[in-house]
Every structure is written in C-alpha cells, then in structure tokens.
Design a protein around this motif. Structure first.
Motif, PDB file in Angstrom:
ATOM      1  N   UNK A  50     -45.490 -72.593  66.764  1.00  0.00           N
ATOM      2  CA  UNK A  50     -46.482 -71.673  67.312  1.00  0.00           C
ATOM      3  C   UNK A  50     -47.805 -72.384  67.550  1.00  0.00           C
ATOM      4  N   UNK A  51     -48.525 -71.925  68.564  1.00  0.00           N
ATOM      5  CA  UNK A  51     -49.857 -72.450  68.860  1.00  0.00           C
ATOM      6  C   UNK A  51     -50.839 -71.305  68.673  1.00  0.00           C
ATOM      7  N   UNK A  52     -51.709 -71.462  67.680  1.00  0.00           N
ATOM      8  CA  UNK A  52     -52.556 -70.356  67.224  1.00  0.00           C
ATOM      9  C   UNK A  52     -54.015 -70.782  67.195  1.00  0.00           C
ATOM     10  N   UNK A  53     -54.902 -69.860  67.573  1.00  0.00           N
ATOM     11  CA  UNK A  53     -56.339 -70.040  67.404  1.00  0.00           C
ATOM     12  C   UNK A  53     -56.800 -69.021  66.365  1.00  0.00           C
ATOM     13  N   UNK A  54     -57.572 -69.494  65.383  1.00  0.00           N
ATOM     14  CA  UNK A  54     -58.128 -68.616  64.351  1.00  0.00           C
ATOM     15  C   UNK A  54     -59.614 -68.465  64.612  1.00  0.00           C
ATOM     16  N   UNK A  55     -60.058 -67.216  64.727  1.00  0.00           N
ATOM     17  CA  UNK A  55     -61.453 -66.920  65.035  1.00  0.00           C
ATOM     18  C   UNK A  55     -62.020 -65.999  63.960  1.00  0.00           C
ATOM     19  N   UNK A  56     -63.297 -66.132  63.679  1.00  0.00           N
ATOM     20  CA  UNK A  56     -63.946 -65.235  62.726  1.00  0.00           C
ATOM     21  C   UNK A  56     -65.325 -65.738  62.405  1.00  0.00           C
ATOM     22  N   UNK A  57     -66.186 -64.871  61.908  1.00  0.00           N
ATOM     23  CA  UNK A  57     -67.563 -65.271  61.600  1.00  0.00           C
ATOM     24  C   UNK A  57     -67.611 -66.191  60.395  1.00  0.00           C
ATOM     25  N   UNK A  58     -68.737 -66.857  60.170  1.00  0.00           N
ATOM     26  CA  UNK A  58     -68.889 -67.629  58.947  1.00  0.00           C
ATOM     27  C   UNK A  58     -68.679 -66.716  57.745  1.00  0.00           C
ATOM     28  N   UNK A  59     -68.000 -67.226  56.720  1.00  0.00           N
ATOM     29  CA  UNK A  59     -67.758 -66.418  55.542  1.00  0.00           C
ATOM     30  C   UNK A  59     -66.510 -65.564  55.611  1.00  0.00           C
ATOM     31  N   UNK A  60     -65.767 -65.647  56.728  1.00  0.00           N
ATOM     32  CA  UNK A  60     -64.541 -64.844  56.862  1.00  0.00           C
ATOM     33  C   UNK A  60     -63.362 -65.461  56.120  1.00  0.00           C
ATOM     34  N   UNK A  61     -63.511 -66.721  55.703  1.00  0.00           N
ATOM     35  CA  UNK A  61     -62.405 -67.385  55.010  1.00  0.00           C
ATOM     36  C   UNK A  61     -61.444 -68.080  55.941  1.00  0.00           C
ATOM     37  N   UNK A  62     -61.935 -68.505  57.109  1.00  0.00           N
ATOM     38  CA  UNK A  62     -61.049 -69.144  58.097  1.00  0.00           C
ATOM     39  C   UNK A  62     -60.370 -70.396  57.552  1.00  0.00           C
ATOM     40  N   UNK A  63     -61.146 -71.254  56.888  1.00  0.00           N
ATOM     41  CA  UNK A  63     -60.574 -72.499  56.389  1.00  0.00           C
ATOM     42  C   UNK A  63     -59.458 -72.259  55.397  1.00  0.00           C
ATOM     43  N   UNK A  64     -59.679 -71.321  54.476  1.00  0.00           N
ATOM     44  CA  UNK A  64     -58.667 -71.001  53.462  1.00  0.00           C
ATOM     45  C   UNK A  64     -57.425 -70.424  54.116  1.00  0.00           C
ATOM     46  N   UNK A  65     -57.617 -69.445  54.997  1.00  0.00           N
ATOM     47  CA  UNK A  65     -56.467 -68.827  55.664  1.00  0.00           C
ATOM     48  C   UNK A  65     -55.739 -69.816  56.561  1.00  0.00           C
ATOM     49  N   UNK A  66     -56.491 -70.675  57.242  1.00  0.00           N
ATOM     50  CA  UNK A  66     -55.869 -71.661  58.118  1.00  0.00           C
ATOM     51  C   UNK A  66     -54.937 -72.574  57.335  1.00  0.00           C
ATOM     52  N   UNK A  67     -55.379 -73.011  56.161  1.00  0.00           N
ATOM     53  CA  UNK A  67     -54.548 -73.896  55.341  1.00  0.00           C
ATOM     54  C   UNK A  67     -53.251 -73.216  54.923  1.00  0.00           C
ATOM     55  N   UNK A  68     -53.354 -71.971  54.449  1.00  0.00           N
ATOM     56  CA  UNK A  68     -52.160 -71.239  54.013  1.00  0.00           C
ATOM     57  C   UNK A  68     -51.218 -70.957  55.179  1.00  0.00           C
ATOM     58  N   UNK A  69     -51.768 -70.511  56.294  1.00  0.00           N
ATOM     59  CA  UNK A  69     -50.938 -70.172  57.449  1.00  0.00           C
ATOM     60  C   UNK A  69     -50.238 -71.408  58.012  1.00  0.00           C
ATOM     61  N   UNK A  70     -50.980 -72.506  58.124  1.00  0.00           N
ATOM     62  CA  UNK A  70     -50.390 -73.738  58.649  1.00  0.00           C
ATOM     63  C   UNK A  70     -49.247 -74.209  57.753  1.00  0.00           C
ATOM     64  N   UNK A  71     -49.447 -74.085  56.436  1.00  0.00           N
ATOM     65  CA  UNK A  71     -48.391 -74.493  55.506  1.00  0.00           C
ATOM     66  C   UNK A  71     -47.170 -73.585  55.642  1.00  0.00           C
TER      67      UNK A  71
END
Length: 216
Positions: free
Chosen positions: A1-22
């Motif tokens: 899958x090719x996914x873009x993750x969007x959200x404001x600062x403080x939304x937890x993008x980095x944390x969610x990105x790591x879990x989702x990618x794994x």
C-alpha cells in the motif's frame, strides 16, 4: 500500500506511522529522517538543505521533493510506503502525484489524524524534558513526575522547551492550517481521504487506522 499520513502537530503521526508501517510491512518515510540521512551522508540534496538551514531559511520544496522521490525509488519501497510529513503543501502534493503517475503507480489512501486544537496545545505544552537527558520526557497531565520539576530517572531539572510553549504551538498550528490542511481537500477530490480520531490510547488509534485501511 502507498499511504500518506496527515495531521496537525501533536496528533501522534510519528508514533502511528511507525506502528502502521510495521503492521503493513512497508517502509516509514518521514521528512525528518530524510533530512538527517541526506545531511549525514553528504548527498548533494543534503548539502543544499544544510546550507538553507544554516542560514535560517526554509528548505525549498524542490529539495524536499527530490529527497522524497529518491527514497521512494529505493527497492524496499517498490511495493508500498507510508509517508509522514510529506507532502507538506499543495506544491509537494502535486509533485508526488506527478511522480507516481510517471511510474505507473498511485496512492491507496490518505489518513487524516484529527485532534481538537485545544487538545494539541495540551499535549505539547504539557511536555517537560530533563536537562540531563532529553530522552527522559514527562507530561504534567498524562505522565507527571513524582516530584514536580524533578526527573524520576536521574533527579535532573525538568523544563519546558521553547518549541513546546503554548504561543509557539499555536503558531505551528496556524502554519499547518494555512499550508498543510489544503492537501486534505486536494486528496478528497481524488476520493482518498479517511479521517481518523486521534484521541484515546495509541493502540486504539492504530486499530481505527488499520480498520480504515482494510475498508471496514
């Protein structure tokens, strides 16, 4: 899958990105990692970025786009990737669209992590960092230290970074609304956006995102 993750600062993008990618077995491609890798490796794009950063200037879109395209061309991204922090504006989104079309590929989904503005301020402005070791992080509401202003781990002084002060956070949110939020409408016109509440436990937010990606 090719996914873009969007959200404001403080939304937890980095944390969610790591879990989702794994969970999806695809590489997590973040703008921060791209900059660090290119600068550390001394690539031409990294040297350009460093020159702008040293001068206190924003890195031009073409440099960021070049780094992202180079990373997406690597073998481990052939079957998919998760983009975190890119695209950051309409120009970058249009460049990504063109790059994918040229390669006969397309995005599968854009996940929009939604958090109320006051919650963003609360999350970021409540952080306290240890002066002795910046990896020791506390939060006045969610993970308070046993003694106010004192690190539980080493006894160092806890302080609030300038970047975490409320006025700075609200300025960052204003930039997000004016520059990054428009890409959500850009991708809505392509039928790619699913909005996910980023409130609650990290694991629950991950489950919501995985359900959205599976079409449930």
């Amino acid at each position: 899958m090719r996914i873009v993750l969007v959200g404001p600062p403080g939304a937890g993008k980095g944390t969610q990105a790591s879990f989702l990618a794994e969970n999806l077995s695809i590489p997590h491609i973040s703008t921060g990692d791209l900059f660090r890798a290119n600068i550390n490796q001394g690539t031409p794009l990294g040297r350009q970025a460093q020159e702008y950063m040293r001068a206190g200037q924003l890195v031009p879109d073409e440099v960021t786009i070049g780094m992202a395209q180079s990373r997406m061309a690597e073998p481990d991204a052939a079957d998919g990737f998760l983009l975190d922090g890119f695209p950051r504006n309409i120009a970058q989104a249009e460049a990504l669209d063109a790059y994918l079309v040229e390669g006969g590929r397309q995005l599968d989904a854009v996940l929009d992590l939604e958090v109320p503005e006051d919650e963003v301020v609360k999350r970021i402005a409540g952080r306290r960092i240890c002066r002795n070791d910046s990896s020791h992080v506390f939060h006045v509401a969610y993970t308070p230290p046993e003694r106010e202003g004192v690190c539980d781990v080493c006894g160092g002084e806890l302080f609030q970074r300038d970047d975490d002060r409320e006025e700075t956070v609200r300025k960052r949110l204003a930039v997000y609304h004016s520059e990054t939020e428009p890409i959500i409408d850009h991708y809505k016109r392509q039928g790619l956006v699913t909005t996910i509440s980023a409130l609650g436990e990290v694991s629950e937010v991950t489950r919501r995102a995985m359900r959205a990606l599976s079409g449930d």
